[in-house]
Design an enzyme around this catalytic site. Structure first.
Site, PDB file in Angstrom:
ATOM      1  N   ASP A   1      -3.307   4.451  -2.371  1.00 14.41           N
ATOM      2  CA  ASP A   1      -3.862   5.207  -1.706  1.00 14.41           C
ATOM      3  C   ASP A   1      -4.342   6.897  -2.292  1.00 14.41           C
ATOM      4  O   ASP A   1      -3.902   7.570  -2.965  1.00 14.41           O
ATOM      5  CB  ASP A   1      -3.207   5.897   0.226  1.00 14.41           C
TER       6      ASP A   1
ATOM      7  N   ASP B   1       0.658  -1.315   0.155  1.00 11.02           N
ATOM      8  CA  ASP B   1      -0.115  -0.042   0.119  1.00 11.02           C
ATOM      9  C   ASP B   1       0.610   1.474   0.083  1.00 11.02           C
ATOM     10  O   ASP B   1       2.107   1.312   1.120  1.00 11.02           O
ATOM     11  CB  ASP B   1      -0.400   0.180   1.502  1.00 11.02           C
TER      12      ASP B   1
ATOM     13  N   GLU C   1      -6.870   3.942  -5.426  1.00 10.26           N
ATOM     14  CA  GLU C   1      -8.127   4.770  -4.578  1.00 10.26           C
ATOM     15  C   GLU C   1      -8.557   6.016  -4.946  1.00 10.26           C
ATOM     16  O   GLU C   1      -7.572   6.274  -5.114  1.00 10.26           O
ATOM     17  CB  GLU C   1      -7.809   4.468  -2.832  1.00 10.26           C
TER      18      GLU C   1
ATOM     19  N   HIS D   1     -10.687  -1.355   5.504  1.00 14.65           N
ATOM     20  CA  HIS D   1     -10.749  -1.054   6.483  1.00 14.65           C
ATOM     21  C   HIS D   1     -11.226   0.911   7.060  1.00 14.65           C
ATOM     22  O   HIS D   1     -11.518   1.249   8.218  1.00 14.65           O
ATOM     23  CB  HIS D   1      -9.306  -0.581   6.946  1.00 14.65           C
ATOM     24  N   ASP D   2     -12.038   1.472   5.785  1.00 17.29           N
ATOM     25  CA  ASP D   2     -12.747   2.371   6.430  1.00 17.29           C
ATOM     26  C   ASP D   2     -14.094   2.225   6.417  1.00 17.29           C
ATOM     27  O   ASP D   2     -14.904   3.665   6.230  1.00 17.29           O
ATOM     28  CB  ASP D   2     -11.906   3.371   4.923  1.00 17.29           C
TER      29      ASP D   2
HETATM   30  C1  GLC Z   1      -7.137   6.531   2.606  1.00 12.17           C
HETATM   31  C2  GLC Z   1      -6.881   5.417   3.211  1.00 12.17           C
HETATM   32  C3  GLC Z   1      -7.704   6.284   4.693  1.00 12.17           C
HETATM   33  C4  GLC Z   1      -6.429   6.980   5.390  1.00 12.17           C
HETATM   34  C5  GLC Z   1      -6.701   7.535   4.190  1.00 12.17           C
HETATM   35  C6  GLC Z   1      -5.516   9.210   4.664  1.00 12.17           C
HETATM   36  O1  GLC Z   1      -8.701   6.651   2.755  1.00 12.17           O
HETATM   37  O2  GLC Z   1      -7.948   4.364   2.936  1.00 12.17           O
HETATM   38  O3  GLC Z   1      -7.450   4.652   6.391  1.00 12.17           O
HETATM   39  O4  GLC Z   1      -7.050   7.752   6.658  1.00 12.17           O
HETATM   40  O5  GLC Z   1      -6.512   7.600   2.698  1.00 12.17           O
HETATM   41  O6  GLC Z   1      -3.993   8.132   3.588  1.00 12.17           O
END
Ligand code: GLC
Ligand code: CA
Length: 536
Positions: free
Chosen positions: A192, A97, A242, A316-317
């Site tokens: 990310d 990641d 993402e 995880h979010d």
């Molecule tokens: C992404 C991650 C999340 C994190 C954010 C900032 O959305 O999945 O867990 O808090 O980025 O890095």
């Protein structure tokens, strides 16, 4: 090189909560190693592990202070190398990641920037009079540094300063990080919040508003992704970006079939259908009409462009999907299987988030002290400051907090769910006595067994891995249906998202049931029933 992942599923590990090997209550790399046979038996080909690099853990590792070293709380570099090797021997590959939109404020680059070193100040985004933007975790997106007389941008926490991708040196540094992990033998990467990296050119003159909304899909975004993929030599690896609040048109290009950008993207529109007026910190049942509209638009749109999608409900979010769009009570098992079927038989690569394959539910914390996540504790304070009662604020966190996904993986019915021999860093869900891998392992009717079947079907049936997709009319808003087609083969998938019997009209299909969660018929569907019928 898409073929490598068209027929594969990906498993996501949130390392801190997956498996603790040394009793300190924190999941670790050796814990992952010990569970590789479990992942192998699930049939997944790729394993995405959330960040385990050096970090002060203000956002559980999404605040990296050293991209090339392992955080000692998770193990050592040799544990990491052994983990990669052992997965390889089982025919599985890791996706690491890469958190490249921002670093930790404790990263050496940012320390130098704060000390006034102009080279490193240009690694970040400093301004004298920045626009009034809000951050994702609540509060302003700019923090004032008195010694410099300037503000720096942090779209997330103040401990996560945004990098300046317009600086070519920053781009070179990050390519080197990718090359470093590629050389260690990882098979892919997750990037990310990647579509936030290219900041708007006229930043200073932009209006007040959300920082993320102002920075998404910025002017050089495609150019920067192409450069990274090309120069780091990862065009033939599995990559997923993402993407925050993006559009279908953008994602067609991010995941374009030429492979010049990414293999696929995560987008989140389908996970906002229970946001009242677009707000996360609200309570609302899912709008199923909207859910169908979003999936049909994206599935059909991406398919027509030849672009590939990441398919998922959980990470995880996100709160647990069975608690969210399914049922924790009488229809727990049926609804978990229905939700799994819905995404696993679509066009794209399915992602399974740890514990989803067991039907793990939300945490049901009763006290604010049980929450650890920075976003949750910030928003609790913000809600309370805005006059929301304690009970209402806790009910909202109970449904929306990211900690719902972060309670330890439920391996057994025993001490701390078998996650640790010590005491877990986050309260274990008491329902581990009922919901756990050990009890589902041997039960052919379990949710775990069902996920294994779904993963296998994607390998066995080209219509699932390669076919076209079209959403069909079921004559009932509660039942969402789609068909996949490849040559003469047609697969019809029907999913009842309600806890009642629902009639289906106008779906004409004759064939064998490939998978389902009752032995039902497709004319009248039982609560949370799902059925996939193969024709030809
Ligand atoms: C992404 C991650 C999340 C994190 C954010 C900032 O959305 O999945 O867990 O808090 O980025 O890095
Ligand atoms: Ca540990």
């Amino acid at each position: 090189m898409q073929d490598k992942y068209k027929s594969s599923a990906v498993y996501q590990i949130y390392i801190k909560s997956f498996c603790d090997s040394n009793g300190d209550g924190i999941g670790d790399l050796n814990g992952i190693r010990s569970k590789l046979p479990y992942l192998h038996s699930l049939g997944v080909k790729y394993i995405w592990v959330t960040p385990f690099f050096c970090s002060p853990m203000a956002d559980n590792g999404y605040d990296v202070s050293d991209y090339r070293n392992v955080n000692p709380m998770f193990g050592t570099m040799s544990d990491c190398e052994a983990m990669i090797r052992e997965a390889d021997a089982l025919g599985m590959g890791f996706m690491f990641d890469m958190v490249f939109n921002h670093t930790s404020d404790e990263h050496e680059w940012f320390r130098k920037a704060l000390a006034g070193d102009p080279k490193y100040m240009d690694y970040y985004i400093f301004r004298d009079n920045p626009p009034e933007w809000s951050s994702v975790f609540g509060g302003p997106a700019w923090k004032f540094v008195p010694s410099l007389g300037k503000y720096y941008l942090h779209l997330f926490d103040p401990k996560q300063p945004d990098l300046n991708w317009d600086n070519p040196q920053v781009r070179e540094e990050l390519k080197d990080v990718v090359r470093f992990w590629k050389a260690k033998g990882v098979k892919g990467f997750r990037f990310d919040v990647l579509n936030l990296i290219s900041k708007p050119a006229n930043l200073d003159s932009l209006p007040a508003g959300s920082g993320v909304a102002s920075c998404k899909d910025g002017p050089h975004i495609h150019e920067y992704i192409q450069e990274l993929v090309r120069d780091a030599g990862i065009g033939d690896m599995i990559t997923v970006g993402e993407m925050s609040s993006t559009t279908l048109e953008q994602c067609k290009q991010y995941a374009n079939p030429s492979g010049s950008e990414l293999s696929m993207c995560f987008n989140f529109h389908h996970l906002k259908v229970d946001y009242k007026d677009g707000g996360k910190w609200t309570l609302m049942p899912p709008d199923l009409h909207e859910l169908r509209r979003i999936f049909s638009t994206w599935q059909e749109g991406m398919s027509q462009a030849g672009s590939w999608q990441a398919l998922f409900w959980c990470n995880h979010d996100q709160p647990r999907i069975v608690s969210r769009f399914g049922d924790e009570g009488e229809y727990w098992k049926q609804s978990a299987k229905m939700l799994a079927t819905f995404v696993h038989l679509m066009r794209g690569t399915p992602y399974i988030y740890q514990g989803e394959e067991l039907g793990m539910t939300n945490a049901h914390f009763t006290d604010i002290s049980q929450y650890q996540d920075v976003e949750s504790t910030n928003y609790y304070r913000i809600m309370r400051d805005n006059g929301v009662s304690e009970a209402d604020a806790l009910a909202i966190l109970g449904a929306k907090s990211r900690d719902n996904a972060r309670t330890p993986m439920q391996w057994t019915a025993g001490h701390e769910a078998g996650f640790t021999s010590g005491e877990s860093w986050l309260t274990v869900n008491p329902n581990h006595t009922e919901i756990n891998a050990e009890s589902e392992e041997s039960d052919p009717d379990s949710i775990l067994s069902y996920y294994r079947q779904l993963v296998q079907l994607r390998k066995d049936y080209p219509v699932i891995s390669e076919g076209d997709v079209r959403f069909i009319d079921t004559g009932n808003d509660k039942v969402i249906g789609y068909e996949r087609r490849l040559g003469e083969v047609r697969l019809v998938v029907l999913c009842n998202f309600s806890g009642n019997d629902e009639a289906v009209a106008g779906v004409d299909v004759k064939g064998k049931v490939l998978i389902g969660n009752y032995s039902g018929s497709h004319k009248m569907m039982k609560p949370y029933e799902t059925l996939a019928i193969l024709e030809g």
